[in-house]
Design a protein around this motif. Structure first.
Motif, short mmCIF file in Angstrom:
data_model
loop_
_atom_site.label_atom_id
_atom_site.label_comp_id
_atom_site.label_asym_id
_atom_site.label_seq_id
_atom_site.Cartn_x
_atom_site.Cartn_y
_atom_site.Cartn_z
N LYS A 1 -0.69 6.49 -6.86
CA LYS A 1 -1.84 5.90 -7.18
C LYS A 1 -2.86 5.93 -5.84
O LYS A 1 -4.05 5.31 -6.18
CB LYS A 1 -1.66 4.39 -7.46
CG LYS A 1 -0.86 4.09 -8.69
CD LYS A 1 -1.40 4.41 -10.09
CE LYS A 1 -0.76 4.27 -10.94
NZ LYS A 1 -1.20 4.74 -12.46
N VAL A 2 -2.89 6.35 -4.95
CA VAL A 2 -3.71 6.73 -4.01
C VAL A 2 -4.19 7.88 -3.68
O VAL A 2 -3.61 9.03 -3.68
CB VAL A 2 -2.84 6.37 -2.48
CG1 VAL A 2 -3.80 6.61 -1.53
CG2 VAL A 2 -2.37 5.04 -2.36
N GLU A 3 -5.65 7.89 -3.37
CA GLU A 3 -6.33 9.09 -3.41
C GLU A 3 -6.74 9.32 -2.18
O GLU A 3 -6.73 10.58 -1.36
CB GLU A 3 -7.56 9.00 -4.23
CG GLU A 3 -8.42 10.27 -4.36
CD GLU A 3 -9.72 10.14 -5.13
OE1 GLU A 3 -10.91 10.14 -4.80
OE2 GLU A 3 -9.42 9.70 -6.25
N ASP B 1 -11.00 2.14 -7.30
CA ASP B 1 -10.85 0.79 -6.56
C ASP B 1 -10.69 1.22 -4.87
O ASP B 1 -9.94 2.02 -4.80
CB ASP B 1 -10.06 -0.11 -6.97
CG ASP B 1 -10.43 -0.49 -8.35
OD1 ASP B 1 -11.29 -0.39 -8.78
OD2 ASP B 1 -9.55 -0.77 -9.35
N GLU B 2 -11.28 0.00 -4.31
CA GLU B 2 -10.75 0.22 -2.70
C GLU B 2 -9.73 -1.17 -2.71
O GLU B 2 -10.13 -2.05 -2.88
CB GLU B 2 -11.91 -0.03 -2.01
CG GLU B 2 -12.43 1.42 -1.53
CD GLU B 2 -13.60 1.52 -0.42
OE1 GLU B 2 -13.51 0.34 0.26
OE2 GLU B 2 -14.06 2.36 -0.15
N LEU C 1 0.72 -1.33 -0.13
CA LEU C 1 0.15 -0.03 0.10
C LEU C 1 0.91 1.33 0.03
O LEU C 1 0.44 2.31 -0.76
CB LEU C 1 -0.85 -0.02 1.30
CG LEU C 1 -1.93 -1.08 1.13
CD1 LEU C 1 -2.80 -1.02 2.43
CD2 LEU C 1 -2.83 -0.97 0.11
N VAL D 1 -7.38 1.66 1.14
CA VAL D 1 -6.95 2.73 0.47
C VAL D 1 -7.95 3.05 -0.61
O VAL D 1 -8.25 2.02 -1.18
CB VAL D 1 -5.44 2.50 0.05
CG1 VAL D 1 -5.12 3.38 -1.01
CG2 VAL D 1 -4.61 2.41 1.22
N LYS D 2 -8.30 4.05 -1.10
CA LYS D 2 -9.13 4.36 -2.48
C LYS D 2 -8.09 5.02 -3.31
O LYS D 2 -7.52 5.88 -3.08
CB LYS D 2 -10.19 5.43 -2.14
CG LYS D 2 -10.90 5.52 -3.20
CD LYS D 2 -11.99 6.60 -2.91
CE LYS D 2 -12.82 6.66 -4.09
NZ LYS D 2 -14.00 7.61 -4.02
N THR D 3 -7.97 3.82 -4.55
CA THR D 3 -6.96 4.36 -5.58
C THR D 3 -7.58 5.32 -6.44
O THR D 3 -8.91 5.84 -6.41
CB THR D 3 -6.67 3.03 -6.35
OG1 THR D 3 -7.88 2.57 -6.80
CG2 THR D 3 -5.98 2.01 -5.45
N THR D 4 -6.67 6.09 -7.41
CA THR D 4 -7.27 6.88 -8.10
C THR D 4 -7.96 6.51 -9.19
O THR D 4 -8.73 7.29 -10.17
CB THR D 4 -5.87 7.49 -8.83
OG1 THR D 4 -5.21 6.55 -9.31
CG2 THR D 4 -5.18 8.46 -8.08
N ASP D 5 -8.08 5.21 -9.38
CA ASP D 5 -9.07 4.39 -10.32
C ASP D 5 -10.31 4.40 -9.97
O ASP D 5 -11.28 3.79 -10.69
CB ASP D 5 -8.41 3.06 -10.85
CG ASP D 5 -7.08 3.13 -11.46
OD1 ASP D 5 -6.82 4.22 -12.09
OD2 ASP D 5 -6.42 2.17 -11.31
N LEU E 1 2.00 1.85 -3.50
CA LEU E 1 0.94 2.55 -4.31
C LEU E 1 1.03 3.90 -4.05
O LEU E 1 0.92 4.86 -5.06
CB LEU E 1 -0.43 2.00 -4.12
CG LEU E 1 -0.78 0.45 -4.56
CD1 LEU E 1 -2.06 -0.07 -4.14
CD2 LEU E 1 -0.60 0.59 -6.01
#
Length: 95
Positions: free
Chosen positions: A14-16, A40-41, A6, A34-38, A9
Motif C-alpha cells: 500500500k506504499v508508493e 493519502d499521506e 507503516l 509515507v505516501k500510500t497508493t490511495d 502498510l
C-alpha cells in the motif's frame, strides 16, 4: 501511527513512497512520512532520528523488492501449485 504499522502498510503493498522529516530544530527527532497508493499521506509519531531512518530503510527495501506484487487480492485469482494438478492417489502403487 507507529513505525511497525507503516512497515505493515509497505508489506501489504500500500506504499508508493517514503520520506523522513525532522520534528525539531535540533534534528534529534524525526517522523516517517509515507505516501500510500490511495494518494493519502500517513506519518509516524516523532521518534529518534536513528529509528526513523531504520524504518524508512526497511520500507525502501520492501518497495525495491516489489513485495506488493505478491499479495493476493480479490482482483485476480492465483492458484497454488501444491493444490493443482494430478491426484496423488493415481500415482501410488497398490500392494
Amino acid at each position: 501511527m507507529k513505525g511497525r504499522d507503516l512497515e505493515g502498510l509497505a508489506f501489504l503493498g500500500k506504499v508508493e513512497s517514503v520520506n523522513v522529516e525532522f520534528c525539531d530544530d535540533k534534528k534529534t527527532l524525526a517522523k516517517v512520512v509515507v505516501k500510500t497508493t490511495d494518494g493519502d499521506e500517513v506519518e509516524s509519531e516523532c521518534i529518534p532520528v536513528r529509528a526513523a531512518g531504520k524504518i524508512s530503510i526497511v520500507i525502501k527495501h520492501y518497495l525495491r523488492m516489489g513485495i506488493g506484487k505478491y499479495i493476493i487480492t480479490n482482483e485476480k485469482t492465483v492458484g497454488n501449485v501444491d493444490t493443482e494438478g494430478e491426484d496423488e492417489t493415481e500415482d501410488r502403487q497398490t500392494s
